[in-house]
Write a protein that holds these residues in place. Structure first.
Motif, mmCIF file in Angstrom:
data_model
loop_
_atom_site.group_PDB
_atom_site.id
_atom_site.type_symbol
_atom_site.label_atom_id
_atom_site.label_comp_id
_atom_site.label_asym_id
_atom_site.label_seq_id
_atom_site.Cartn_x
_atom_site.Cartn_y
_atom_site.Cartn_z
ATOM 1 N N GLU A 18 47.397 44.632 38.274
ATOM 2 C CA GLU A 18 47.154 45.086 39.658
ATOM 3 C C GLU A 18 48.206 46.115 40.075
ATOM 4 O O GLU A 18 47.876 47.110 40.722
ATOM 5 N N HIS A 44 39.351 50.682 47.618
ATOM 6 C CA HIS A 44 39.737 49.661 46.636
ATOM 7 C C HIS A 44 41.248 49.682 46.378
ATOM 8 O O HIS A 44 41.826 48.654 46.027
ATOM 9 N N GLN A 51 45.644 42.432 46.882
ATOM 10 C CA GLN A 51 45.540 41.513 45.741
ATOM 11 C C GLN A 51 46.911 41.238 45.125
ATOM 12 O O GLN A 51 47.189 40.121 44.682
ATOM 13 N N GLU A 109 39.429 43.237 34.983
ATOM 14 C CA GLU A 109 40.018 42.323 35.971
ATOM 15 C C GLU A 109 39.134 41.106 36.216
ATOM 16 O O GLU A 109 39.634 39.985 36.359
ATOM 17 N N GLU A 139 36.856 42.236 43.381
ATOM 18 C CA GLU A 139 36.628 43.025 42.155
ATOM 19 C C GLU A 139 35.135 43.177 41.888
ATOM 20 O O GLU A 139 34.654 44.261 41.543
HETATM 21 FE FE LIG Z 1 42.232 44.396 41.407
#
Ligand SMILES: [Fe+2]
Length: 195
Positions: A18, A44, A51, A109, A139
């Motif tokens: 990440e 994202h 995340q 992921e 995701e």
């Molecule tokens: Fe991610």
């Protein structure tokens, strides 16, 4: 090695993945020519930052530090994205390459989170499962949005004329070509046995 130790290694891998994406997604956003794709990558990126924070919370629950493991897999996937960014394709064809690269990162992921969630479920770590499920959900949604955004891009790319590339191969391309032939040659004896 106890299951919890395996889980912690996997989670550290995800944490590294990440963090690597926090640096890679802006490059994809900058490179994308299609506005929707650009927006998706930017959105994202913000989710990805969330995340990373969520994974830190996971590590707090486990009483461990999040660092300790570099994700080589994601490094490779990002490297392929960098290759896509270097392609001298135009317009939609260029974006089609970015879509492929972005989907690879998402699915990598998804696989990682699914593995971690199964382990955490087995260990009865409910709080950890809940946090990881949130990342997984994001995701999956990102992959779906990218796939949907790709539809008009692929249609447009289909209409673009095929370009004759007369540019000489770069050192990197030559190396990649050589390695791909090596991959094929090494697998050949095993493929023969299959018949
Ligand atoms: Fe991610």
């Amino acid at each position: 090695m106890a299951l919890q130790d395996v889980l912690i290694d996997e989670l550290r891998d995800m944490y590294s993945a990440e963090n690597q994406l926090v640096k890679a997604l802006p490059k994809l956003a900058k490179g994308a020519k299609d506005k929707t794709l650009k927006t998706l990558f930017t959105e994202h990126l913000e989710e990805t930052k969330g995340q990373v924070i969520r994974l830190r919370t996971v590590f707090e629950h486990l009483g461990k530090k999040p660092t300790g493991q570099h994700c080589n897999g994601m490094e490779g996937v990002i490297e392929e994205g960098a290759d896509a960014l270097e392609k001298d394709e135009e317009g939609a064809s260029f974006d089609a390459g970015l879509v492929g690269a972005a989907l690879r990162t998402e699915h990598y992921e998804i696989a990682g989170y699914e593995a971690c969630i199964s382990m955490a479920e087995t260990l009865g770590l409910d709080d950890v499962v809940d946090l990881l499920e949130e990342n997984l959900k994001e995701e999956k949604a990102a992959a779906e949005k990218i796939t949907a955004a790709a539809e008009p891009i692929l249609e447009a790319a289909k209409e673009e004329p095929e370009e004759e590339s007369d540019a000489p191969k770069t050192g990197k391309e030559k190396y990649s070509d050589k390695k791909s032939k090596e991959d094929e040659r090494k697998a050949a004896p095993d493929l023969k046995k299959k018949r």
